[in-house]
Every structure is written in structure tokens, then in C-alpha cells.
Design an enzyme around this catalytic site. Structure first.
Site, PDB file in Angstrom:
ATOM      1  N   CYS A 128     -10.318   9.577  -7.025  1.00  0.00           N
ATOM      2  CA  CYS A 128      -8.531   8.754  -6.857  1.00  0.00           C
ATOM      3  C   CYS A 128      -8.331   7.795  -5.893  1.00  0.00           C
ATOM      4  CB  CYS A 128      -7.454  10.092  -6.047  1.00  0.00           C
ATOM      5  SG  CYS A 128      -7.306  10.573  -4.748  1.00  0.00           S
TER       6      CYS A 128
ATOM      7  N   PHE B 101       0.981  -1.471   0.113  1.00  0.00           N
ATOM      8  CA  PHE B 101       0.035  -0.055   0.386  1.00  0.00           C
ATOM      9  C   PHE B 101       0.648   0.970   0.139  1.00  0.00           C
ATOM     10  CE2 PHE B 101      -2.981  -3.078   1.497  1.00  0.00           C
ATOM     11  CZ  PHE B 101      -4.546  -2.945   0.421  1.00  0.00           C
ATOM     12  N   GLU B 102       2.262   0.816   1.105  1.00  0.00           N
ATOM     13  CA  GLU B 102       2.786   2.320   0.925  1.00  0.00           C
ATOM     14  C   GLU B 102       3.045   3.088  -0.393  1.00  0.00           C
ATOM     15  OE1 GLU B 102       5.944   2.473   3.541  1.00  0.00           O
ATOM     16  OE2 GLU B 102       7.184   3.293   2.497  1.00  0.00           O
TER      17      GLU B 102
ATOM     18  N   CYS C 166       0.378 -11.290   0.688  1.00  0.00           N
ATOM     19  CA  CYS C 166       0.601 -12.270   0.283  1.00  0.00           C
ATOM     20  C   CYS C 166       1.508 -13.068   0.766  1.00  0.00           C
ATOM     21  CB  CYS C 166       1.276 -10.940  -0.936  1.00  0.00           C
ATOM     22  SG  CYS C 166       1.341 -10.588  -2.514  1.00  0.00           S
TER      23      CYS C 166
HETATM   24 ZN   LIG Z   1      -9.057  12.279  -3.893  1.00  0.00          ZN
END
Ligand SMILES: [Zn+2]
Length: 229
Positions: free
Chosen positions: A54, A15-16, A71
Site C-alpha cells: 500500500c 498528501f493528507e 503545485c
Molecule cells: Zn501497507
């Protein structure tokens, strides 16, 4: 990375980096196609800055370390990777061939084991949520306000990783996720396990010492792989 690109296709595993990609894409006004898989589940959405929500409009914050499967802890069922990658490639072709009106405007979630296909309408979120990134143009991942800090521990062949936004980890849940790797031990002060020839010591605020490498990039990859974020 972003300025010279026509499109960003996400093939990352943590995620980073995805939030960093989102900041870059919005800042430089580049379309990007998010794709992620875990277990038998895959997810994708297409982001065209200022025209679609976004990533942070939909998921404002990354899951805190240790709170989500990775994972390595849950595995990935191979075929779901092909499906998500094919959908991402199709979205890329639509955008690059000048047909942005045909893109997928929803969050698509597929579980190939459960035989489910879910589409979540996200278009109404555009401009409606107080998104730090696309509404306020605060690029907190580019600016380094979020994410991890790393320190190589001299002479100890170890790297310490700490999060800028400390989180209280649930060691019981983490131990359950990590038990497929072998022995996991914990008390209220720390959790320990071994993976890929490294010894991990994790503290309740998300800080970890990874012993067995002095390579910061490798340590960050290992952290994302086994602890999350
Ligand atoms: Zn946004």
C-alpha cells in the site's frame, strides 16, 4: 466513500487526502490508483490491498509541511498530467475489466523534461515492512490521529491550522520555494507571505494562521497548496 466503490482513482493534490484514501482502500479492500505530479515529474502506482504494497508500505509518512514542493510553489508542466492520468485510466480499465494480473506492479516515475522513466520494484515490500496500515490495520488517518486540526478564529476572518504531528519547519527553504509568489519575510518566530488575497502567518511547528477567509475547507486547501502536506 469507499464501501460502495469498485475502484478509487486518485486525482487529488495533497498528501493528507492520499493517506486518507489509502486507509479507506485498505480498510474496505478496494483497489486504488495513486497518481501525482509536480513540476515535470509524475509518479503512479497501483494498489490492490493485500496483493500489492500500500502507499504507507512505500512511503510510510507524508512529507512534513514546508519540506516538499507543492503545485503552487513548483508549478506543474501540463503534459505530464496527461501522461500520468492516462496511465491511471489504463490501470482502472485493467482492474474493472477483470484483468488484475496485468496491472503495473511497480512505482513508475517519469520526468518529461529530463526524459527519464524509472520503475522501482516495490512488490517485495508486501508483508516485509512493518506497515501500520495494511499489516497492523491501524487506520490512523481515518481515526484522525494524523492530519491537521483547524479552528476558525471568530470575528477575525481567519482560520488557524495546526498539525497533529508538529514538525520543525525550515523557513529558509520555504522562503526560497515561495519567493515566486512575491514578498516572503521571516524571522525565527514566523514566516509571512500573501497569496490568493489571503495573508499567511506560519510558525516553526507547522501551525499557520490564514487571514482573509473564514471557510475552513478553503483554508485547508490553501495550506496544502502553499505550505504542503
Ligand atoms: Zn501497507
Amino acid at each position: 466513500m469507499g464501501e460502495g466503490s469498485d475502484l478509487i482513482l486518485d486525482g487529488t493534490d495533497n498528501f493528507e487526502i492520499r493517506y486518507l484514501i489509502n486507509d479507506i482502500a485498505v480498510k474496505y479492500n478496494k483497489p486504488w490508483v495513486y497518481g501525482g505530479v509536480i513540476g515535470s515529474n509524475g509518479m503512479t502506482m497501483t494498489i490492490i490491498p493485500n496483493q500489492t504494497p500500500c502507499l504507507r508500505c512505500v512511503f510510510e509518512a507524508a512529507p512534513s509541511p514546508g519540506s516538499a514542493d507543492t503545485c503552487e510553489t513548483a508549478g506543474v508542466l501540463g503534459p505530464v498530467v496527461n501522461i500520468i492520468a492516462s496511465m491511471q485510466a489504463t490501470e482502472a480499465i485493467k482492474i474493472l475489466s477483470g484483468k488484475p494480473e496485468t496491472i503495473n506492479k511497480e512505482l513508475v516515475q517519469i520526468d518529461v523534461w529530463e526524459n527519464t522513466y524509472r520503475r522501482v520494484k516495490i512488490a517485495p515490500l508486501l508483508g516485509k515492512v512493518d506497515c501500520p496500515c495494511c499489516k497492523h490495520r491501524k487506520f490512523e488517518w481515518i481515526d484522525g490521529e494524523f492530519g491537521s486540526q483547524t479552528t476558525s478564529l471568530c470575528g477575525r476572518n481567519a482560520v488557524q491550522i495546526s498539525n497533529r504531528t508538529p514538525n520543525k519547519l525550515k523557513f529558509e527553504d520555504m522562503a526560497a520555494q515561495l519567493k515566486t509568489l512575491g514578498d516572503v519575510s521571516f524571522n525565527k518566530f514566523m514566516l509571512k507571505f500573501n497569496a490568493e488575497d489571503c495573508e499567511f502567518t506560519v510558525f516553526p511547528d507547522g501551525r499557520a494562521i490564514i487571514k482573509g477567509t473564514s471557510d475552513i475547507d478553503r483554508a485547508k486547501t490553501l495550506y496544502a497548496r502553499y505550505i504542503g502536506h
